[in-house]
Design a protein around this motif. Sequence first.
Motif, PDB file in Angstrom:
ATOM      1  N   GLU A 138       0.784  -1.218   0.000  1.00 13.72           N
ATOM      2  CA  GLU A 138       0.000   0.000   0.000  1.00 13.72           C
ATOM      3  C   GLU A 138       0.821   1.276   0.000  1.00 13.72           C
ATOM      4  O   GLU A 138       0.317   2.332  -0.339  1.00 13.72           O
ATOM      5  N   GLU A 139       2.079   1.227   0.407  1.00 11.23           N
ATOM      6  CA  GLU A 139       2.840   2.449   0.604  1.00 11.23           C
ATOM      7  C   GLU A 139       2.888   3.317  -0.652  1.00 11.23           C
ATOM      8  O   GLU A 139       2.808   4.529  -0.580  1.00 11.23           O
ATOM      9  N   ASP A 140       3.042   2.689  -1.826  1.00 11.62           N
ATOM     10  CA  ASP A 140       3.139   3.441  -3.070  1.00 11.62           C
ATOM     11  C   ASP A 140       1.846   3.402  -3.872  1.00 11.62           C
ATOM     12  O   ASP A 140       1.827   3.788  -5.039  1.00 11.62           O
ATOM     13  N   TYR A 141       0.779   2.919  -3.266  1.00 15.85           N
ATOM     14  CA  TYR A 141      -0.482   2.786  -3.981  1.00 15.85           C
ATOM     15  C   TYR A 141      -1.128   4.156  -4.169  1.00 15.85           C
ATOM     16  O   TYR A 141      -1.284   4.925  -3.219  1.00 15.85           O
ATOM     17  N   ASP A 142      -1.483   4.475  -5.416  1.00 18.28           N
ATOM     18  CA  ASP A 142      -2.115   5.751  -5.749  1.00 18.28           C
ATOM     19  C   ASP A 142      -3.568   5.473  -6.123  1.00 18.28           C
ATOM     20  O   ASP A 142      -3.871   5.092  -7.251  1.00 18.28           O
ATOM     21  N   HIS A 143      -4.464   5.660  -5.161  1.00 22.15           N
ATOM     22  CA  HIS A 143      -5.851   5.272  -5.420  1.00 22.15           C
ATOM     23  C   HIS A 143      -6.524   6.163  -6.452  1.00 22.15           C
ATOM     24  O   HIS A 143      -7.458   5.733  -7.131  1.00 22.15           O
ATOM     25  N   HIS A 144      -6.054   7.407  -6.612  1.00 23.07           N
ATOM     26  CA  HIS A 144      -6.651   8.271  -7.628  1.00 23.07           C
ATOM     27  C   HIS A 144      -6.345   7.766  -9.034  1.00 23.07           C
ATOM     28  O   HIS A 144      -7.217   7.782  -9.907  1.00 23.07           O
ATOM     29  N   SER A 145      -5.126   7.305  -9.259  1.00 18.09           N
ATOM     30  CA  SER A 145      -4.787   6.742 -10.564  1.00 18.09           C
ATOM     31  C   SER A 145      -5.544   5.443 -10.810  1.00 18.09           C
ATOM     32  O   SER A 145      -5.867   5.112 -11.956  1.00 18.09           O
ATOM     33  N   ALA A 146      -5.843   4.722  -9.732  1.00 10.06           N
ATOM     34  CA  ALA A 146      -6.450   3.401  -9.874  1.00 10.06           C
ATOM     35  C   ALA A 146      -7.966   3.433 -10.066  1.00 10.06           C
ATOM     36  O   ALA A 146      -8.535   2.495 -10.634  1.00 10.06           O
ATOM     37  N   GLN A 147      -8.635   4.495  -9.612  1.00 10.97           N
ATOM     38  CA  GLN A 147     -10.093   4.422  -9.601  1.00 10.97           C
ATOM     39  C   GLN A 147     -10.801   5.632 -10.199  1.00 10.97           C
ATOM     40  O   GLN A 147     -11.964   5.881  -9.905  1.00 10.97           O
ATOM     41  N   HIS A 152     -18.991   3.794   9.199  1.00 12.01           N
ATOM     42  CA  HIS A 152     -18.931   2.355   8.997  1.00 12.01           C
ATOM     43  C   HIS A 152     -17.801   2.059   8.016  1.00 12.01           C
ATOM     44  O   HIS A 152     -17.915   2.332   6.816  1.00 12.01           O
ATOM     45  N   ILE A 153     -16.708   1.516   8.526  1.00  8.58           N
ATOM     46  CA  ILE A 153     -15.547   1.223   7.688  1.00  8.58           C
ATOM     47  C   ILE A 153     -15.669  -0.201   7.158  1.00  8.58           C
ATOM     48  O   ILE A 153     -15.788  -1.156   7.930  1.00  8.58           O
ATOM     49  N   LYS A 154     -15.624  -0.326   5.845  1.00 10.25           N
ATOM     50  CA  LYS A 154     -15.744  -1.631   5.215  1.00 10.25           C
ATOM     51  C   LYS A 154     -15.104  -1.594   3.831  1.00 10.25           C
ATOM     52  O   LYS A 154     -14.680  -0.542   3.354  1.00 10.25           O
ATOM     53  N   LYS A 155     -15.036  -2.755   3.210  1.00 10.73           N
ATOM     54  CA  LYS A 155     -14.546  -2.856   1.838  1.00 10.73           C
ATOM     55  C   LYS A 155     -15.740  -2.713   0.899  1.00 10.73           C
ATOM     56  O   LYS A 155     -16.566  -3.619   0.806  1.00 10.73           O
ATOM     57  N   ALA A 156     -15.794  -1.571   0.234  1.00 10.26           N
ATOM     58  CA  ALA A 156     -16.942  -1.292  -0.639  1.00 10.26           C
ATOM     59  C   ALA A 156     -16.482  -0.917  -2.041  1.00 10.26           C
ATOM     60  O   ALA A 156     -17.150  -0.162  -2.729  1.00 10.26           O
ATOM     61  N   GLY A 157     -15.309  -1.418  -2.433  1.00  9.66           N
ATOM     62  CA  GLY A 157     -14.825  -1.180  -3.785  1.00  9.66           C
ATOM     63  C   GLY A 157     -13.984   0.073  -3.905  1.00  9.66           C
ATOM     64  O   GLY A 157     -14.461   1.090  -4.404  1.00  9.66           O
ATOM     65  N   GLY A 158     -12.729   0.035  -3.449  1.00  6.01           N
ATOM     66  CA  GLY A 158     -11.832   1.168  -3.565  1.00  6.01           C
ATOM     67  C   GLY A 158     -11.598   1.907  -2.261  1.00  6.01           C
ATOM     68  O   GLY A 158     -12.000   1.460  -1.179  1.00  6.01           O
ATOM     69  N   SER A 206     -14.926   3.527   2.704  1.00  9.41           N
ATOM     70  CA  SER A 206     -14.433   2.304   2.076  1.00  9.41           C
ATOM     71  C   SER A 206     -12.910   2.258   2.069  1.00  9.41           C
ATOM     72  O   SER A 206     -12.243   3.189   1.606  1.00  9.41           O
ATOM     73  N   LEU A 207     -12.377   1.156   2.585  1.00 12.16           N
ATOM     74  CA  LEU A 207     -10.936   0.916   2.583  1.00 12.16           C
ATOM     75  C   LEU A 207     -10.687  -0.522   2.152  1.00 12.16           C
ATOM     76  O   LEU A 207     -10.813  -1.452   2.960  1.00 12.16           O
ATOM     77  N   ASP A 208     -10.368  -0.723   0.880  1.00  6.70           N
ATOM     78  CA  ASP A 208      -9.967  -2.039   0.415  1.00  6.70           C
ATOM     79  C   ASP A 208      -8.550  -2.340   0.899  1.00  6.70           C
ATOM     80  O   ASP A 208      -7.870  -1.480   1.466  1.00  6.70           O
ATOM     81  N   ASN A 209      -8.078  -3.551   0.640  1.00  4.43           N
ATOM     82  CA  ASN A 209      -6.751  -3.946   1.117  1.00  4.43           C
ATOM     83  C   ASN A 209      -5.657  -2.983   0.681  1.00  4.43           C
ATOM     84  O   ASN A 209      -4.733  -2.682   1.429  1.00  4.43           O
ATOM     85  N   ALA A 210      -5.755  -2.480  -0.545  1.00  9.25           N
ATOM     86  CA  ALA A 210      -4.718  -1.595  -1.079  1.00  9.25           C
ATOM     87  C   ALA A 210      -4.741  -0.208  -0.454  1.00  9.25           C
ATOM     88  O   ALA A 210      -3.852   0.600  -0.712  1.00  9.25           O
ATOM     89  N   CYS A 211      -5.748   0.080   0.371  1.00  6.96           N
ATOM     90  CA  CYS A 211      -5.936   1.428   0.927  1.00  6.96           C
ATOM     91  C   CYS A 211      -5.409   1.573   2.351  1.00  6.96           C
ATOM     92  O   CYS A 211      -5.638   2.606   2.989  1.00  6.96           O
ATOM     93  N   LEU A 212      -4.721   0.565   2.866  1.00  7.78           N
ATOM     94  CA  LEU A 212      -4.456   0.531   4.297  1.00  7.78           C
ATOM     95  C   LEU A 212      -3.167   1.208   4.735  1.00  7.78           C
ATOM     96  O   LEU A 212      -2.744   1.042   5.877  1.00  7.78           O
ATOM     97  N   ALA A 213      -2.533   1.973   3.866  1.00  8.40           N
ATOM     98  CA  ALA A 213      -1.453   2.843   4.326  1.00  8.40           C
ATOM     99  C   ALA A 213      -2.063   3.986   5.128  1.00  8.40           C
ATOM    100  O   ALA A 213      -3.161   4.470   4.827  1.00  8.40           O
ATOM    101  N   GLN A 214      -1.375   4.424   6.159  1.00  4.79           N
ATOM    102  CA  GLN A 214      -1.920   5.452   7.041  1.00  4.79           C
ATOM    103  C   GLN A 214      -2.243   6.738   6.290  1.00  4.79           C
ATOM    104  O   GLN A 214      -3.273   7.377   6.557  1.00  4.79           O
TER     105      GLN A 214
END
Length: 325
Positions: free
Chosen positions: A24-33, A130-136, A154-162
């Motif tokens: 997750e450290e280098d994960y860029d959720h804006h580029s991904a979704q 309510h924190i859950k995996k809801a797609g992104g 929503s916090l998927d697995n890839a979103c778990l960097a602080q």
Amino acid sequence: MKIGLIIAFIASVLNLSNADMSIEEDYDHHSAQFHLQGFYQGDIKLEHHDNNSTSAFERRLNSDQLRKWDHNLQGDYFKVMVYIDTNDYTANQAYLIEEAFKKFKYTAKVIKWQFVPNKPGSSNSQPYIHIKKAGGCWSYYGRTTNAHQGQTLSLDNACLAQRTIHHVLLHAMGFGHEVNRADRDSYLQINWDNIDSNCVQEFSKMKDINPLGMPFDYKSSMLYNPRTCAKSGSTMVSKTNKAIDTSKNEASWFDYVQIRLMYQCVRNGKSFNRQYSDYQQQKCSSDCKCWKNAGGCQGRDDWCKGNLICDVNWCKNEWERGIWN
């Protein structure tokens, strides 16, 4: 033998933590979704009354219309209930999320989280996250009208960097992206030709985002990565002598100060915003009271919340005052 087993167990926990965090450290959720439908700028969920219209949402970006999490004032902070869906996360992942929220609380001071082990029932009247995996990695903007039913973050697995958790959480608390500020062209050069054509909307300026007089923050967790949505190279560069720095794995100091600008000052049980210049001039006042161990109360006992008193320009409780005086 027992000591060895204990050390091995601690090492396994630490290794698990590192394994959870490594991707997750280098994960860029804006580029991904950016392709997701029903979202504003990639990670802000539109509400049902926006009718999937960004123009309707933009009208509500103004801070005067923002619904904040200021429904439960408890002494020197606003308390917000949080439920982490244990069906979606391992124990270690839930721990990482909770620790990220606690770090936010410890630094910002004005918001505290009440983690509940079970999902509140249908009769619950208190708004909660309510924190859950809801797609992104995404959130709504501010508190929604039906937050008492559980407002999804929503916090998927890839979103778990602080840093990502803090980014999404700041949306929930009522903050937009730094790159979309109306004054951003004074601080950033946007390389439009280098942005993926499907991602251009993520770089649009928003006149209604109110930064509350804060200086542009090149370290903000709300600032995109310089390579966000890039065809190649970078999509933005600094126009000043300050470099874009998204390396810190948490919200920036100015992010935390902005939370104080929005949630520290209370009148008639509700928070009201103030400008950064006011905060610089006078950190605390009778309406914007200090928290424990805060300075700047200037000899006024009523400037410290709850059972705190102002003593030699620091907010202390009676025990501390007795020990240190």
